[in-house]
Design a protein around this motif. Sequence first.
Motif, PDB file in Angstrom:
ATOM      1  N   ILE A   1      -8.256-112.471 -23.551  1.00 22.54           N
ATOM      2  CA  ILE A   1      -8.759-112.003 -22.263  1.00 22.54           C
ATOM      3  C   ILE A   1      -9.718-110.846 -22.531  1.00 22.54           C
ATOM      4  N   TYR A   2     -10.944-110.993 -22.073  1.00 17.76           N
ATOM      5  CA  TYR A   2     -11.965-109.961 -22.226  1.00 17.76           C
ATOM      6  C   TYR A   2     -12.209-109.313 -20.868  1.00 17.76           C
ATOM      7  N   TRP A   3     -12.108-107.988 -20.809  1.00 20.81           N
ATOM      8  CA  TRP A   3     -12.353-107.260 -19.567  1.00 20.81           C
ATOM      9  C   TRP A   3     -13.792-106.803 -19.527  1.00 20.81           C
ATOM     10  N   ILE A   4     -14.428-106.959 -18.372  1.00 25.12           N
ATOM     11  CA  ILE A   4     -15.874-106.781 -18.278  1.00 25.12           C
ATOM     12  C   ILE A   4     -16.285-105.657 -17.331  1.00 25.12           C
ATOM     13  N   GLU A   5     -15.704-105.606 -16.138  1.00 26.85           N
ATOM     14  CA  GLU A   5     -16.150-104.634 -15.137  1.00 26.85           C
ATOM     15  C   GLU A   5     -14.979-104.076 -14.348  1.00 26.85           C
TER      16      GLU A   5
END
Length: 318
Positions: free
Chosen positions: A258-262
């Motif tokens: 899971i990549y968090w972006i904003e």
Amino acid sequence: MFTILFTAIGRRVELIKAFQESLKRKGIDVKALGADANPLLASAGYFVNQVFPVSWVNEAGYIEALLEICHAQQVDMLVPLFEPEFSALDKHRQAFFNVGTFVLLSNQNALEICNDKFNTYKFFVESGVKTPKTLLASALSEDISFPMFVKPCSGMGSQGAKKVVCPMELESALRYDHNMIVQQFISGTEYTVDVLADFDGQVLAVVPRERLEVRSGEVSKGKTVDRPDIIEQAVAIVEKLGAMGPLTLQCMDTGSEIYWIEINPRFGGGVPLSIQAGVDYPYMLYQLAQGQKVQPCIGQYKKNFLMLRYDQAVYAEG
């Protein structure tokens, strides 16, 4: 009477109706007010008790106009919906408090992190949160790999954001705006996470929703999902940030990571789905405004609950 003023109301009809319906169900007299630079063309202005014309955010007199409305209308809570106004509102919190109005907005530190996407990236890295590698457009090296994703350091609604697959596309994307970030492109399923934290920063509710279809940067079809892993990570991020009130987080799930972006410190356009799924944001905020303790309800929402938006029209004399 509980009086709420929403700024930059534009098309936020669903959000305003959710507040009105929620509080009325609880037997609370509610007066919803709106402010907009062009109230005649703001469709949400036809769903509030009264809409007030104000200048554009970057023009002189904007804050003074809001203060005058809050004082005259005895506004209990100001709900800002337009990110460019956040910094000015934060600087004038005390002035609003002096006329009896609580500004529903995170603190200055959280705003500085959220409102600049490169600051958000640095916050994620420093907090040990998995996030796409990100560079300032002004600091690009020649050994970057494509595809990449470019977007403004600040902004709303995906304006100026796009995938680029070669140096020519990257050069074109950056030609007219060097205040951009260039980000590792992550392919996967995109989720928006609606979070509500109390005024002390404790997370009260988290609802992850899958973005099934997006139009003009805003979700048009969405579905709540049962993702305890996303919920757990979102709680840790928001509490580390020290934010309060409504927040909207974006992440990508590749299937293995899971990549968090904003992080956006406001109500997202799709938050009516979370409210309809059983998380009563309006009533919880009313309770907090009354000084009541609200118990967390993390994970308590309808799963696999769909929102399918369609166009409606307002007809009015011009």
